[in-house]
Structures are given as C-alpha cells and as structure tokens.
Scaffold this active site. Structure first.
Site, mmCIF file in Angstrom:
data_model
loop_
_atom_site.group_PDB
_atom_site.id
_atom_site.type_symbol
_atom_site.label_atom_id
_atom_site.label_comp_id
_atom_site.label_asym_id
_atom_site.label_seq_id
_atom_site.Cartn_x
_atom_site.Cartn_y
_atom_site.Cartn_z
ATOM 1 N N ASP A 33 21.521 -5.102 -9.326
ATOM 2 C CA ASP A 33 20.633 -4.126 -9.977
ATOM 3 C C ASP A 33 21.486 -2.945 -10.404
ATOM 4 O OD1 ASP A 33 18.717 -1.885 -10.326
ATOM 5 O OD2 ASP A 33 17.267 -3.307 -9.536
ATOM 6 N N GLN A 96 6.107 -2.497 -11.638
ATOM 7 C CA GLN A 96 7.052 -3.293 -12.433
ATOM 8 C C GLN A 96 7.465 -2.505 -13.675
ATOM 9 O OE1 GLN A 96 5.525 -7.121 -13.751
ATOM 10 N NE2 GLN A 96 7.549 -7.842 -14.390
ATOM 11 N N HIS A 102 11.239 -11.025 -11.537
ATOM 12 C CA HIS A 102 12.450 -10.863 -10.726
ATOM 13 C C HIS A 102 12.104 -10.534 -9.284
ATOM 14 C CE1 HIS A 102 11.440 -7.001 -12.605
ATOM 15 N NE2 HIS A 102 11.857 -6.427 -11.493
ATOM 16 N N PHE A 103 13.001 -10.952 -8.391
ATOM 17 C CA PHE A 103 12.932 -10.589 -6.982
ATOM 18 C C PHE A 103 14.049 -9.592 -6.701
ATOM 19 C CE2 PHE A 103 10.050 -13.508 -4.696
ATOM 20 C CZ PHE A 103 9.711 -14.361 -5.723
ATOM 21 N N HIS A 104 13.717 -8.503 -6.021
ATOM 22 C CA HIS A 104 14.720 -7.545 -5.543
ATOM 23 C C HIS A 104 15.104 -7.936 -4.124
ATOM 24 C CE1 HIS A 104 13.782 -4.129 -8.410
ATOM 25 N NE2 HIS A 104 12.627 -4.760 -8.481
#
Ligand code: DGP
Length: 140
Positions: A33, A96, A102-104
């Site tokens: 990220d 969002q 997406h996965f964090h």
C-alpha cells in the site's frame, strides 16, 4: 454506476502505474500500500474487474484468501506484531476509496505508530525495503 476501468488498481494490473509487488499468480496480485498505516501494509487484489466482494466469481476466492493468509503469516514472521488486521471495505460508506476489490493486511501492536487510512504517501525506497522482507519470508 459500474466498474471504472480507470481506477488506480486497474491501471496497476495493466502495468500503466507502478507498484511494489510482493506476490503474483494468474489470479491475484499483491503489492505494498502506497499509504501504509504500518510498515509492511500490503494489499491483495484479484485479476478480475470487480468493485467489491459481492461480484467476485467463486474461482478467485481461494487464491485471494490464500494469498491474504500467506502474506499475513509473512507479516507476522517479519515484524512479530501481537496482531494482524485484515480489512476489506465495500462501498464509500464502509470507507472504500479505490473501487477495485482489495484486502488490506496490516500489522497491529500496542505502541506502534499506526497512521490514518489513506493519508501519507511513503517513499518508494521504504516500500521496497519492507517488500523485500516480506518476499524473503514468502519464498521460504
Ligand atoms: P480503501 O479505502 O480500502 O479503498 O483503500 C485503498 C488503499 O489503496 C489505501 O490504503 C491507499 C491505497 N492506494 C491508493 N492509491 C494507490 C496507489 O496508486 N498505489 C498503491 N500501491 N496503493 C494505493
């Protein structure tokens, strides 16, 4: 309003925008990220055009979750946090901001200088340094 093919993660998937990769296969891509909330903050996305989890075909589920788990385990090994947070937001009301699913994956520990969501861009070198640590563990 449907999926916007010009969202930033779609551009990353088309190699139009750079990212610091940690894991990739035919179904998913994982990268750092650019606005990490903690060192090692990674994202996993499907190579499928969907804004949210509701429209993701079954065949992507296993790869997406499996990659998320592998990266969470690597983050645990690299940083030795007391917790690892996995976040997945659907819709602006849920927070969002990029409309490609997406996965964090974010390490959590008491006393860690935890930054706000989507606030501060980290230098590329810093992202690369953290990515290398995660990649090394993923390869073992
Ligand atoms: P969310 O609010 O769950 O949609 O989070 C989107 C995340 O994406 C946020 O933590 C910041 C990150 N992000 C935004 N733009 C870029 C980019 O161009 N590259 C990378 N690597 N991450 C980005």
């Amino acid at each position: 309003m449907g999926y916007d093919t010009n969202n930033i993660f779609a551009k990353i998937l088309r190699n139009e925008v750079e990212c610091t990769k940690v894991l990739e296969n035919e179904l998913i891509l994982a990268f750092m990220d650019v606005m990490p909330q903690a060192p090692g903050h990674a994202l996993v996305i499907p190579k499928f055009a969907t804004e949210n989890i509701f429209d993701l075909p079954e065949e992507f589920m296993h790869s997406l979750l499996s990659a998320t788990k592998d990266i969470a385990k690597a983050i645990k090994e690299v940083y030795d946090p007391t917790g690892v947070m996995i976040l997945q937001l659907n819709g602006p009301e849920a927070g969002q901001s990029v409309f490609h699913l997406h996965f964090h994956i974010i390490q959590r520990s008491e006393g860690l200088n935890y930054k706000f969501h989507s606030k501060e861009i980290a230098p590329k070198e810093e992202l690369e340094t953290e990515a290398k640590k995660i990649i090394k563990v993923l390869k073992n």
